[in-house]
Design a protein around this motif. Structure first.
Motif, PDB file in Angstrom:
ATOM      1  N   LYS A  96       0.809  -1.225   0.000  1.00 51.27           N
ATOM      2  CA  LYS A  96       0.000   0.000   0.000  1.00 51.27           C
ATOM      3  C   LYS A  96       0.838   1.270   0.000  1.00 51.27           C
ATOM      4  O   LYS A  96       0.357   2.335   0.366  1.00 51.27           O
ATOM      5  CB  LYS A  96      -0.962  -0.028   1.194  1.00 51.27           C
ATOM      6  CG  LYS A  96      -1.944  -1.195   1.085  1.00 51.27           C
ATOM      7  CD  LYS A  96      -2.867  -1.294   2.254  1.00 51.27           C
ATOM      8  CE  LYS A  96      -3.794  -2.489   2.053  1.00 51.27           C
ATOM      9  NZ  LYS A  96      -4.537  -2.849   3.250  1.00 51.27           N
ATOM     10  N   LYS A  97       2.072   1.160  -0.461  1.00 49.79           N
ATOM     11  CA  LYS A  97       2.968   2.320  -0.455  1.00 49.79           C
ATOM     12  C   LYS A  97       2.443   3.461  -1.323  1.00 49.79           C
ATOM     13  O   LYS A  97       2.408   4.612  -0.894  1.00 49.79           O
ATOM     14  CB  LYS A  97       4.370   1.915  -0.910  1.00 49.79           C
ATOM     15  CG  LYS A  97       5.369   3.060  -0.861  1.00 49.79           C
ATOM     16  CD  LYS A  97       6.765   2.620  -1.219  1.00 49.79           C
ATOM     17  CE  LYS A  97       7.332   1.980   0.015  1.00 49.79           C
ATOM     18  NZ  LYS A  97       8.781   1.970   0.079  1.00 49.79           N
ATOM     19  N   ARG A  98       2.017   3.158  -2.541  1.00 49.08           N
ATOM     20  CA  ARG A  98       1.543   4.216  -3.444  1.00 49.08           C
ATOM     21  C   ARG A  98       0.256   4.860  -2.927  1.00 49.08           C
ATOM     22  O   ARG A  98       0.070   6.066  -3.026  1.00 49.08           O
ATOM     23  CB  ARG A  98       1.353   3.666  -4.853  1.00 49.08           C
ATOM     24  CG  ARG A  98       2.702   3.302  -5.490  1.00 49.08           C
ATOM     25  CD  ARG A  98       2.585   2.904  -6.929  1.00 49.08           C
ATOM     26  NE  ARG A  98       2.090   4.028  -7.710  1.00 49.08           N
ATOM     27  CZ  ARG A  98       1.324   3.902  -8.797  1.00 49.08           C
ATOM     28  NH1 ARG A  98       0.983   2.726  -9.231  1.00 49.08           N
ATOM     29  NH2 ARG A  98       0.910   4.954  -9.444  1.00 49.08           N
ATOM     30  N   THR A 111      -6.122   9.257  -9.152  1.00 53.18           N
ATOM     31  CA  THR A 111      -4.889   8.469  -9.038  1.00 53.18           C
ATOM     32  C   THR A 111      -5.090   7.311  -8.076  1.00 53.18           C
ATOM     33  O   THR A 111      -4.690   6.179  -8.356  1.00 53.18           O
ATOM     34  CB  THR A 111      -3.724   9.361  -8.558  1.00 53.18           C
ATOM     35  OG1 THR A 111      -3.553  10.428  -9.482  1.00 53.18           O
ATOM     36  CG2 THR A 111      -2.436   8.568  -8.421  1.00 53.18           C
ATOM     37  N   PHE A 112      -5.725   7.575  -6.957  1.00 56.54           N
ATOM     38  CA  PHE A 112      -5.991   6.557  -5.942  1.00 56.54           C
ATOM     39  C   PHE A 112      -6.837   5.429  -6.523  1.00 56.54           C
ATOM     40  O   PHE A 112      -6.541   4.252  -6.330  1.00 56.54           O
ATOM     41  CB  PHE A 112      -6.701   7.221  -4.759  1.00 56.54           C
ATOM     42  CG  PHE A 112      -6.770   6.374  -3.524  1.00 56.54           C
ATOM     43  CD1 PHE A 112      -5.697   6.309  -2.661  1.00 56.54           C
ATOM     44  CD2 PHE A 112      -7.921   5.662  -3.216  1.00 56.54           C
ATOM     45  CE1 PHE A 112      -5.760   5.545  -1.506  1.00 56.54           C
ATOM     46  CE2 PHE A 112      -7.993   4.909  -2.070  1.00 56.54           C
ATOM     47  CZ  PHE A 112      -6.910   4.844  -1.210  1.00 56.54           C
ATOM     48  N   ARG A 113      -7.872   5.787  -7.253  1.00 57.86           N
ATOM     49  CA  ARG A 113      -8.740   4.775  -7.873  1.00 57.86           C
ATOM     50  C   ARG A 113      -7.990   3.967  -8.916  1.00 57.86           C
ATOM     51  O   ARG A 113      -8.209   2.765  -9.062  1.00 57.86           O
ATOM     52  CB  ARG A 113      -9.971   5.441  -8.481  1.00 57.86           C
ATOM     53  CG  ARG A 113     -10.940   5.912  -7.411  1.00 57.86           C
ATOM     54  CD  ARG A 113     -12.160   6.564  -8.002  1.00 57.86           C
ATOM     55  NE  ARG A 113     -13.130   6.870  -6.959  1.00 57.86           N
ATOM     56  CZ  ARG A 113     -14.084   7.764  -7.079  1.00 57.86           C
ATOM     57  NH1 ARG A 113     -14.211   8.461  -8.207  1.00 57.86           N
ATOM     58  NH2 ARG A 113     -14.926   7.988  -6.089  1.00 57.86           N
ATOM     59  N   SER A 170      -4.081  -3.963 -10.056  1.00 57.98           N
ATOM     60  CA  SER A 170      -3.525  -4.894  -9.059  1.00 57.98           C
ATOM     61  C   SER A 170      -2.065  -5.255  -9.312  1.00 57.98           C
ATOM     62  O   SER A 170      -1.341  -5.506  -8.367  1.00 57.98           O
ATOM     63  CB  SER A 170      -4.391  -6.147  -8.961  1.00 57.98           C
ATOM     64  OG  SER A 170      -4.492  -6.790 -10.196  1.00 57.98           O
ATOM     65  N   PRO A 171      -1.558  -5.300 -10.572  1.00 56.13           N
ATOM     66  CA  PRO A 171      -0.125  -5.592 -10.735  1.00 56.13           C
ATOM     67  C   PRO A 171       0.796  -4.585 -10.065  1.00 56.13           C
ATOM     68  O   PRO A 171       1.936  -4.866  -9.776  1.00 56.13           O
ATOM     69  CB  PRO A 171       0.074  -5.576 -12.256  1.00 56.13           C
ATOM     70  CG  PRO A 171      -1.264  -5.870 -12.815  1.00 56.13           C
ATOM     71  CD  PRO A 171      -2.243  -5.259 -11.837  1.00 56.13           C
ATOM     72  N   GLU A 172       0.261  -3.382  -9.765  1.00 54.63           N
ATOM     73  CA  GLU A 172       1.064  -2.358  -9.102  1.00 54.63           C
ATOM     74  C   GLU A 172       1.475  -2.790  -7.690  1.00 54.63           C
ATOM     75  O   GLU A 172       2.363  -2.240  -7.102  1.00 54.63           O
ATOM     76  CB  GLU A 172       0.266  -1.051  -9.007  1.00 54.63           C
ATOM     77  CG  GLU A 172      -0.228  -0.549 -10.323  1.00 54.63           C
ATOM     78  CD  GLU A 172       0.623   0.567 -10.861  1.00 54.63           C
ATOM     79  OE1 GLU A 172       1.494   1.054 -10.143  1.00 54.63           O
ATOM     80  OE2 GLU A 172       0.398   0.948 -12.010  1.00 54.63           O
TER      81      GLU A 172
END
Length: 160
Positions: free
Chosen positions: A103-105, A145-147, A153-155
């Motif tokens: 959940k870093k981003r 951006t959050f959405r 999911s690959p992020e």
């Protein structure tokens, strides 16, 4: 916020990655706010988070047996820790950011939104003007951006 050891920062980051919810909340008036929630059946974890960080609030425990899907979620009391105040979210997420994996981003976006909130907002008189248009536009961009992060999911792959 209390000063955290490196071990505590790592542990809290692990809890956030696994059990936590990092959210952008849209109020009834359309305002966008950062929010962190951690829910747990074991109240000791919630108490530890409150005591260790010195931030956030706890709500009334929720009785899972009253939930429609109690066969899926189990029974017993469910406890929550909420961090809603921008002046608490920013230092907490900055402290644990190096240790977050999944959940870093999302945490980085929450920090950006929380930093746009005036800490004196709660003390302003009724009828005071809402934030400037540029701030609202920036928060909406953060929400998009959050959405996008939630959709991709690959992020969430380690190292991306």
């Amino acid at each position: 916020m209390n000063k955290l050891t490196e071990a505590q920062k790592g542990y809290i980051a692990g809890i956030l990655d696994g059990e936590g919810s990092l959210m952008l909340h849209i109020s009834k008036t359309g305002m966008i706010h950062s929010r962190i929630n951690i829910g747990q059946k074991d109240k000791r974890l919630i108490d530890w988070l409150m005591e260790t960080t010195g931030v956030g609030t706890t709500g009334k425990p929720f009785d899972l047996s009253r939930k429609r899907n109690s066969n899926v979620h189990g029974t017993g009391l469910f406890h929550k820790w909420h961090v809603n105040r921008s002046w608490e979210i920013v230092p907490l997420l900055r402290a644990v950011l190096p240790y977050l994996v999944l959940k870093k981003r999302k945490a980085m976006v929450l920090i950006l939104v929380a930093k746009t909130v005036d800490p004196n907002w709660q003390r302003r008189p009724v009828g005071h003007k809402s934030p400037a248009i540029k701030v609202l536009q920036f928060r909406n961009k953060c929400l998009r951006t959050f959405r996008k992060i939630e959709e991709d999911s690959p992020e969430y792959i380690v190292g991306s």
